[in-house]
Scaffold this motif. Structure first.
Motif, PDB file in Angstrom:
ATOM      1  N   MET A   1       0.849  -1.199   0.000  1.00 38.65           N
ATOM      2  CA  MET A   1       0.000   0.000   0.000  1.00 38.65           C
ATOM      3  C   MET A   1       0.882   1.245   0.000  1.00 38.65           C
ATOM      4  SD  MET A   1      -3.157   1.005   2.528  1.00 38.65           S
ATOM      5  CE  MET A   1      -2.331   1.823   3.883  1.00 38.65           C
ATOM      6  N   PHE A   2       0.626   2.119  -0.948  1.00 37.44           N
ATOM      7  CA  PHE A   2       1.314   3.396  -1.071  1.00 37.44           C
ATOM      8  C   PHE A   2       0.493   4.418  -0.279  1.00 37.44           C
ATOM      9  CE2 PHE A   2       3.986   5.055  -4.960  1.00 37.44           C
ATOM     10  CZ  PHE A   2       4.940   5.563  -4.095  1.00 37.44           C
ATOM     11  N   ILE A   3       1.158   5.311   0.434  1.00 38.52           N
ATOM     12  CA  ILE A   3       0.433   6.402   1.106  1.00 38.52           C
ATOM     13  C   ILE A   3       1.053   7.720   0.655  1.00 38.52           C
ATOM     14  CG2 ILE A   3      -0.265   7.433   3.293  1.00 38.52           C
ATOM     15  CD1 ILE A   3       0.099   4.732   4.657  1.00 38.52           C
TER      16      ILE A   3
ATOM     17  N   GLU B   1      -0.927  16.075  -5.435  1.00 34.16           N
ATOM     18  CA  GLU B   1       0.339  16.400  -4.761  1.00 34.16           C
ATOM     19  C   GLU B   1       1.224  17.300  -5.610  1.00 34.16           C
ATOM     20  OE1 GLU B   1      -0.586  13.613  -6.005  1.00 34.16           O
ATOM     21  OE2 GLU B   1       1.015  12.816  -7.260  1.00 34.16           O
ATOM     22  N   TRP B   2       0.785  17.566  -6.835  1.00 37.48           N
ATOM     23  CA  TRP B   2       1.525  18.465  -7.730  1.00 37.48           C
ATOM     24  C   TRP B   2       0.927  19.868  -7.748  1.00 37.48           C
ATOM     25  CZ3 TRP B   2       5.400  18.009 -11.837  1.00 37.48           C
ATOM     26  CH2 TRP B   2       6.194  16.852 -11.713  1.00 37.48           C
ATOM     27  N   ILE B   3       0.001  20.175  -6.870  1.00 37.47           N
ATOM     28  CA  ILE B   3      -0.727  21.453  -6.935  1.00 37.47           C
ATOM     29  C   ILE B   3       0.230  22.652  -6.862  1.00 37.47           C
ATOM     30  CG2 ILE B   3      -1.264  21.605  -4.437  1.00 37.47           C
ATOM     31  CD1 ILE B   3      -4.081  22.642  -5.352  1.00 37.47           C
TER      32      ILE B   3
ATOM     33  N   LYS C   1       8.872  12.532   2.154  1.00 36.87           N
ATOM     34  CA  LYS C   1       9.003  13.877   1.593  1.00 36.87           C
ATOM     35  C   LYS C   1       8.622  13.784   0.121  1.00 36.87           C
ATOM     36  CE  LYS C   1      12.658  15.773  -0.279  1.00 36.87           C
ATOM     37  NZ  LYS C   1      13.979  16.416  -0.605  1.00 36.87           N
ATOM     38  N   HIS C   2       7.617  14.526  -0.278  1.00 38.60           N
ATOM     39  CA  HIS C   2       7.267  14.543  -1.707  1.00 38.60           C
ATOM     40  C   HIS C   2       7.993  15.711  -2.374  1.00 38.60           C
ATOM     41  CE1 HIS C   2       4.883  13.982  -5.389  1.00 38.60           C
ATOM     42  NE2 HIS C   2       4.814  12.734  -4.962  1.00 38.60           N
ATOM     43  N   HIS C   3       7.638  16.011  -3.633  1.00 40.86           N
ATOM     44  CA  HIS C   3       8.347  17.070  -4.356  1.00 40.86           C
ATOM     45  C   HIS C   3       8.248  18.426  -3.655  1.00 40.86           C
ATOM     46  CE1 HIS C   3       8.293  13.895  -7.200  1.00 40.86           C
ATOM     47  NE2 HIS C   3       7.238  14.245  -7.908  1.00 40.86           N
TER      48      HIS C   3
ATOM     49  N   TYR D   1       8.448  24.867 -11.185  1.00 34.66           N
ATOM     50  CA  TYR D   1       9.382  24.107 -10.345  1.00 34.66           C
ATOM     51  C   TYR D   1       9.970  22.911 -11.077  1.00 34.66           C
ATOM     52  CZ  TYR D   1       7.171  26.758  -6.545  1.00 34.66           C
ATOM     53  OH  TYR D   1       6.701  27.738  -5.727  1.00 34.66           O
ATOM     54  N   ASN D   2       9.183  22.344 -12.000  1.00 32.87           N
ATOM     55  CA  ASN D   2       9.579  21.080 -12.644  1.00 32.87           C
ATOM     56  C   ASN D   2      10.273  21.280 -13.997  1.00 32.87           C
ATOM     57  OD1 ASN D   2       9.675  18.215 -12.972  1.00 32.87           O
ATOM     58  ND2 ASN D   2       7.854  18.316 -14.264  1.00 32.87           N
ATOM     59  N   THR D   3      10.842  22.450 -14.233  1.00 28.15           N
ATOM     60  CA  THR D   3      11.451  22.675 -15.547  1.00 28.15           C
ATOM     61  C   THR D   3      12.731  21.856 -15.735  1.00 28.15           C
ATOM     62  OG1 THR D   3      12.312  24.332 -17.074  1.00 28.15           O
ATOM     63  CG2 THR D   3      12.807  24.672 -14.742  1.00 28.15           C
TER      64      THR D   3
ATOM     65  N   GLY E   1      10.589   6.547 -18.711  1.00 26.82           N
ATOM     66  CA  GLY E   1       9.270   7.184 -18.603  1.00 26.82           C
ATOM     67  C   GLY E   1       8.335   6.461 -17.650  1.00 26.82           C
ATOM     68  N   MET E   2       7.028   6.559 -17.944  1.00 27.80           N
ATOM     69  CA  MET E   2       6.029   5.991 -17.041  1.00 27.80           C
ATOM     70  C   MET E   2       6.003   4.461 -17.092  1.00 27.80           C
ATOM     71  SD  MET E   2       4.983   8.706 -15.655  1.00 27.80           S
ATOM     72  CE  MET E   2       3.340   8.810 -14.960  1.00 27.80           C
ATOM     73  N   GLN E   3       6.528   3.898 -18.167  1.00 29.24           N
ATOM     74  CA  GLN E   3       6.594   2.437 -18.258  1.00 29.24           C
ATOM     75  C   GLN E   3       7.497   1.887 -17.155  1.00 29.24           C
ATOM     76  OE1 GLN E   3       9.445   0.639 -19.400  1.00 29.24           O
ATOM     77  NE2 GLN E   3       8.637  -1.325 -20.066  1.00 29.24           N
TER      78      GLN E   3
ATOM     79  N   THR F   1      -5.770  10.440  -8.547  1.00 27.75           N
ATOM     80  CA  THR F   1      -4.762  11.248  -7.848  1.00 27.75           C
ATOM     81  C   THR F   1      -4.055  10.409  -6.796  1.00 27.75           C
ATOM     82  OG1 THR F   1      -4.406  13.289  -6.580  1.00 27.75           O
ATOM     83  CG2 THR F   1      -6.438  12.081  -6.112  1.00 27.75           C
ATOM     84  N   TRP F   2      -2.829  10.834  -6.443  1.00 26.28           N
ATOM     85  CA  TRP F   2      -2.087  10.171  -5.353  1.00 26.28           C
ATOM     86  C   TRP F   2      -2.393  10.903  -4.053  1.00 26.28           C
ATOM     87  CZ3 TRP F   2       0.620   5.882  -6.981  1.00 26.28           C
ATOM     88  CH2 TRP F   2       0.889   5.789  -8.354  1.00 26.28           C
ATOM     89  N   GLY F   3      -2.097  12.206  -4.035  1.00 27.84           N
ATOM     90  CA  GLY F   3      -2.431  13.027  -2.871  1.00 27.84           C
ATOM     91  C   GLY F   3      -3.919  13.377  -2.904  1.00 27.84           C
TER      92      GLY F   3
END
Ligand code: H79
Length: 470
Positions: free
Chosen positions: A59-61, A83-85, A130-132, A194-196, A269-271, A309-311
């Motif tokens: 389980m991921f939290i 969580e990317w807001i 700790k997330h991004h 932030y993600n550049t 990537g996402m794979q 969504t995750w968050g």
């Protein structure tokens, strides 16, 4: 005190100190050199991965200050994962910090969370330490931007989870973001994007030395995590050299820890599997929001959400059905992977009711059918038959499971299984052996009893065969 008593007290102290030393070095296992870590034998690797391979279901939290806005910024719904807001709504650091200040999960009950996970059949938990956004869920000594010092709750949120995991026998692992939108030596100066990938921070090395590594040290030494699950490794600052450094750094502290492939830069990537034939660090691949098409000799784990969504996002009600989740678990197990299924608790500390219900359904199913999932391996030649049948095999035993993902009619045929002559074939959850017939080239055809209560078999049905693969 008389001298003689003083002496014996001293002797006792020295004795217990030595004992204590011996015990702690034994507890933490042997230490390894960089060389030994890099050149780990296949046998040692298999041994280190054993519990994880057997576990199948984690389980991921995803939990942090992003649960406060819960997907809404200045009254507007923000598209994308919750969580990317901070990045998606381009929220300045000082403003986002207000969410962290308000983070006050007074209803957080780690014991309840872990009990619920345990009852769901979950064998390990991975939580976002700790997330991004850079916010730490524990009391970090190198930062005040954490749950203890900064947030309204003023508590270490990891220790209760660690204690509950120990109590229920669930392994605890840590997600940790390399990318950090809050730290001035990492991606903070990239605001508002932030993600550049267009900018690198000239001080990034200082962030790694003086922040990332000390925080990892705190996490490993204080909570003894079974897994480290890195993310945010795609930033332009991150290199293969850092991957090697962090992988060896963590494993020197805890030799038997398991680390995902996002510690290095090999992820495709996402794979989520590594690209090319180059050697990358990391013990398993990480498909995200997808299941591997086929199988792989490199260990892997699909991480997936129950909604979109995750968050936590208060307006995301797009929940997958329990049937879908159970079928995903079966599909993944048949392909030899693990399923890391996410929950996103609220800012109050509650796991959304829809997630609780789905986890309960998975637990009910696993109570009956878990033997077809845990401690299984994939078959030699076939993991599936058409869209709706999956196969698994008990590790090291000639016991096979055919899993029907949809509802069969009056009979079901498993093309690739041959029961031993005169053996019994079972439907898990039904106590009588079933009638079966095997024919060459056709496989085994099993009769579904007409008098059985179909409502008891609302999810995937598992048939157990003692025999061989054909
Ligand atoms: O924590 C959850 C998400 O917040 C996080 N990973 C899961 C476990 C996540 N990070 N990014 N994304 C989800 C989507 C971002 C994808 C991209 Fe890329 C980053 C597109 C380009 C850079 C990674 C690297 C995927 C493709 C290249």
């Amino acid at each position: 005190m008389k001298t003689i008593t003083k002496l014996s007290v001293l002797a006792l102290l020295i004795f217990s100190f030595v004992q204590c030393k011996e015990k702690s070095s034994k507890d933490s296992g042997q230490t390894l050199t960089d060389e030994q870590i890099i050149n780990e034998s296949k046998q040692d690797f298999n041994q280190r991965m054993k519990w994880w391979r057997d576990a199948k279901f984690g389980m991921f939290i995803h939990w942090g200050p992003y649960a406060v806005p819960a997907g809404v910024y200045k009254g507007k719904e923000v598209d994308g994962i919750g969580e990317w807001i901070m990045d998606h709504a381009q929220i300045p650091v000082s403003e986002y910090e207000e969410y962290a200040r308000q983070f006050d999960p007074v209803k957080y009950n780690a014991d309840k969370w872990v009990k619920m996970a345990k009852d769901a059949g979950v064998k390990y938990i991975i939580i976002t330490t700790k997330h991004h956004d850079g916010f730490a869920l524990w009391d970090s000594k190198v930062s005040d931007y954490d749950a203890k010092d900064f947030a309204a709750i003023h508590k270490d949120l990891l220790m209760p989870l660690k204690k509950a995991c120990d109590k229920y026998g669930v392994k605890l692992g840590f997600y940790h973001s390399i990318m950090d939108w809050h730290h001035p030596d990492a991606q903070r100066p990239n605001y508002p994007n932030y993600n550049t990938d267009k900018k690198t921070n000239p001080n990034f090395d200082s962030y790694v030395e003086n922040y990332l590594k000390p925080q990892l040290k705190e996490l490993v030494e204080t909570y003894d995590p079974a897994v480290l699950w890195f993310d945010g490794e795609w930033i332009p600052e991150w290199t293969h050299a850092y991957g090697k450094e962090i992988f060896t750094y963590v494993r020197e502290m805890k030799p038997d820890i398991i680390i995902n492939n996002r510690v290095d830069v090999g992820r495709n990537g996402m794979q989520g599997m590594n690209e090319g034939n180059e050697q990358f660090f990391g013990d398993f691949g990480t498909p995200e929001q997808e299941i591997l098409e086929g199988t792989s000799d490199f260990d892997w784990e699909s991480c997936m959400t129950m909604n979109d969504t995750w968050g936590y996002k208060k307006n995301d009600h797009n929940w997958k059905s329990a049937r879908t989740l159970i079928n995903n678990l079966s599909d993944i197990a048949a392909k030899g992977g693990n399923y890391l299924l996410n929950v996103g608790p609220t800012a109050e500390g509650l796991i959304p009711q829809a997630s609780v219900e789905r986890l309960a359904a998975m637990g009910d199913w696993l109570d009956v059918n878990g033997e077809a999932i845990y401690k299984t391996e994939r078959l030699q030649n076939h993991y599936k038959q058409g869209e709706n049948i999956r196969y698994t095999k008990k590790e090291g035993q000639p016991v096979y499971y055919g899993i029907s993902l949809d509802k069969p009619g009056s009979s079901i045929t498993f093309k690739y299984l041959k029961p031993n002559d005169g053996s019994d074939v079972y439907l898990l959850g039904y106590d009588q052996p079933l009638e079966w017939k095997y024919s060459e080239g056709q496989g085994v055809t099993i009769q579904i009893p007409s008098n059985m209560n179909r409502e008891d078999f609302d999810q995937a049905m598992v048939f157990k065969v003692n025999g061989a693969e054909v």
